[in-house]
Design a protein around this motif. Structure first.
Motif, PDB file in Angstrom:
ATOM      1  N   TYR A  22       0.835  -1.203   0.000  1.00  0.00           N
ATOM      2  CA  TYR A  22       0.000   0.000   0.000  1.00  0.00           C
ATOM      3  C   TYR A  22       0.871   1.255   0.000  1.00  0.00           C
ATOM      4  O   TYR A  22       0.571   2.238  -0.693  1.00  0.00           O
ATOM      5  N   ARG A 146     -10.305  -5.288 -11.012  1.00  0.00           N
ATOM      6  CA  ARG A 146     -11.150  -4.563 -10.058  1.00  0.00           C
ATOM      7  C   ARG A 146     -10.407  -4.332  -8.742  1.00  0.00           C
ATOM      8  O   ARG A 146     -10.489  -3.244  -8.158  1.00  0.00           O
ATOM      9  N   ALA A 147      -9.664  -5.328  -8.280  1.00  0.00           N
ATOM     10  CA  ALA A 147      -8.883  -5.159  -7.058  1.00  0.00           C
ATOM     11  C   ALA A 147      -7.858  -4.049  -7.229  1.00  0.00           C
ATOM     12  O   ALA A 147      -7.658  -3.214  -6.338  1.00  0.00           O
ATOM     13  N   ALA A 149      -8.059  -1.503  -9.262  1.00  0.00           N
ATOM     14  CA  ALA A 149      -8.770  -0.221  -9.307  1.00  0.00           C
ATOM     15  C   ALA A 149      -9.166   0.252  -7.916  1.00  0.00           C
ATOM     16  O   ALA A 149      -9.215   1.462  -7.651  1.00  0.00           O
ATOM     17  N   MET A 150      -9.429  -0.689  -7.024  1.00  0.00           N
ATOM     18  CA  MET A 150      -9.841  -0.360  -5.654  1.00  0.00           C
ATOM     19  C   MET A 150      -8.651  -0.138  -4.728  1.00  0.00           C
ATOM     20  O   MET A 150      -8.835   0.246  -3.570  1.00  0.00           O
ATOM     21  N   LEU A 152      -6.726  -2.534  -3.629  1.00  0.00           N
ATOM     22  CA  LEU A 152      -6.663  -3.674  -2.720  1.00  0.00           C
ATOM     23  C   LEU A 152      -5.651  -4.702  -3.218  1.00  0.00           C
ATOM     24  O   LEU A 152      -5.404  -4.803  -4.424  1.00  0.00           O
ATOM     25  N   LEU A 155      -8.943  -9.865  -4.221  1.00  0.00           N
ATOM     26  CA  LEU A 155     -10.379  -9.982  -4.023  1.00  0.00           C
ATOM     27  C   LEU A 155     -10.744 -11.469  -3.997  1.00  0.00           C
ATOM     28  O   LEU A 155     -10.077 -12.290  -4.644  1.00  0.00           O
ATOM     29  N   ASP A 219     -11.872  -0.275 -14.938  1.00  0.00           N
ATOM     30  CA  ASP A 219     -11.014  -0.766 -13.859  1.00  0.00           C
ATOM     31  C   ASP A 219      -9.554  -0.751 -14.275  1.00  0.00           C
ATOM     32  O   ASP A 219      -8.670  -0.412 -13.473  1.00  0.00           O
TER      33      ASP A 219
END
Length: 334
Positions: A22, A146-147, A149-150, A152, A155, A219
């Motif tokens: 992160y 998608r992960a 884009a978030m 994270l 997922l 995404d």
């Protein structure tokens, strides 16, 4: 209580560094110029945003809105050691492998298009060990974008459980859901270094509007560290603002805008043109007859031979382009 892995006696963990931390993501995000500024540049200048060894996310799906112009330019620039990721790969993957600029493709399906079946070019390069094809399920590729884009690291999904695909993917982790006590599969996020996406129109700042299916492009744009847009046409910001609900990719996610009519050729761009089928049929016959020499001859004639994208289109033929455009804009000609 710690989360249980599905097989606690022998848990299989993926290698470290598969997904950035992160802190690393925050540092990369903070270093980007997200200002409202003019980002229009030439196709050749845009290739400078792709570095040798980059992970490249490719927008569209199968033969739909493939950023073929950017792929064409990357081959001409003789990039190397690219690792490409796309939801479903078509003849774009042939060109990436056959040209030698890409040594790994991650996708859920690799064909020359629905009509022509499994790519013989792909089979030659993978079966000889020259390149790597990492296969995932359709859902897994989408959830990995998608992960990303978030922001994270992963997922959870169910779709690959019980399939043979998961046995080929040591990057995944099975776990027991702490709420339902049911088995889930964790798939790692995808964070491409650069994304190549073709759209029907955008303004000079990179506000992009997509007609038809968006596939994973939204995404992908949010997950990638750099985004290069090619577009059928650049329109005014006033026109973009007249239909704000059509804007799928915002300016702050975009680094370059290249106006490139027929930028998906010989693939299709929804509502603008259909695939150039005569060219595709000729191409498939040529490379399937000889995946090495046939591809080399195609690259010499249609990639390295033309001096510009316009000359490449001329090689396809005006009649073929007009036929594809009429089919793309009219139900009667489809």
């Amino acid at each position: 209580m710690p989360l249980d892995v599905a097989h606690p006696s022998a848990p299989q963990y993926p290698p470290e560094g598969l997904v950035p931390s992160y802190a690393q993501l925050r540092t990369e995000l903070a270093s980007r110029d997200r200002s409202l500024r003019r980002k229009v540049m030439s196709l050749e200048d845009a290739t400078a945003l792709v570095n040798d060894g980059d992970t490249v996310g490719i927008g569209g799906s199968t033969m739909s809105r493939t950023p073929m112009g950017m792929i064409w330019a990357l081959i001409r620039a003789r990039k190397s050691r690219l690792s490409c990721v796309r939801s479903i790969v078509s003849s774009d993957g042939d060109l990436l492998f056959g040209s030698g600029i890409c040594d790994r493709i991650t996708t859920s399906w690799f064909s020359q298009g629905i009509l022509w079946g499994v790519s013989k070019v792909m089979r030659h390069h993978v079966e000889t060990g020259a390149t790597v094809y990492d296969e995932w399920s359709h859902m897994a590729i989408g959830m990995r974008f998608r992960a990303g884009a978030m922001g994270l690291p992963f997922l959870p999904i169910r779709s690959m459980l019980g399939s043979d695909v998961v046995r080929q993917r040591p990057e995944t982790i099975e776990m027991i859901c702490p709420y339902t006590r049911e088995k889930l599969l964790l798939v790692p996020a995808l964070y491409p270094d650069v994304a190549l996406i073709h759209v029907q129109r955008c303004d000079e700042f990179g506000n992009a509007q997509i007609d038809g299916l968006p596939f994973m492009d939204i995404d992908l744009a949010m997950a990638a560290n750099r985004v290069i847009l090619t577009t059928e046409r650049i329109v005014s910001n006033d026109q973009i603002r007249r239909a704000p609900d059509h804007t799928k990719i915002p300016f702050f996610a975009v680094d370059a805008v290249v106006e490139l009519p027929y930028g998906c050729a010989p693939h299709e761009c929804s509502g603008v043109y259909e695939p150039m089928m005569r060219h595709m049929e000729s191409y498939v016959a040529q490379v399937n007859a000889n995946p090495v020499d046939g591809m080399r001859e195609y690259l010499e004639q249609f990639v390295f031979g033309p001096a510009s994208w316009s000359e490449f289109l001329a090689g396809i033929g005006v009649e073929e382009l007009i036929r594809a455009a009429r089919a793309g804009r009219s139900i009667d000609d489809a």
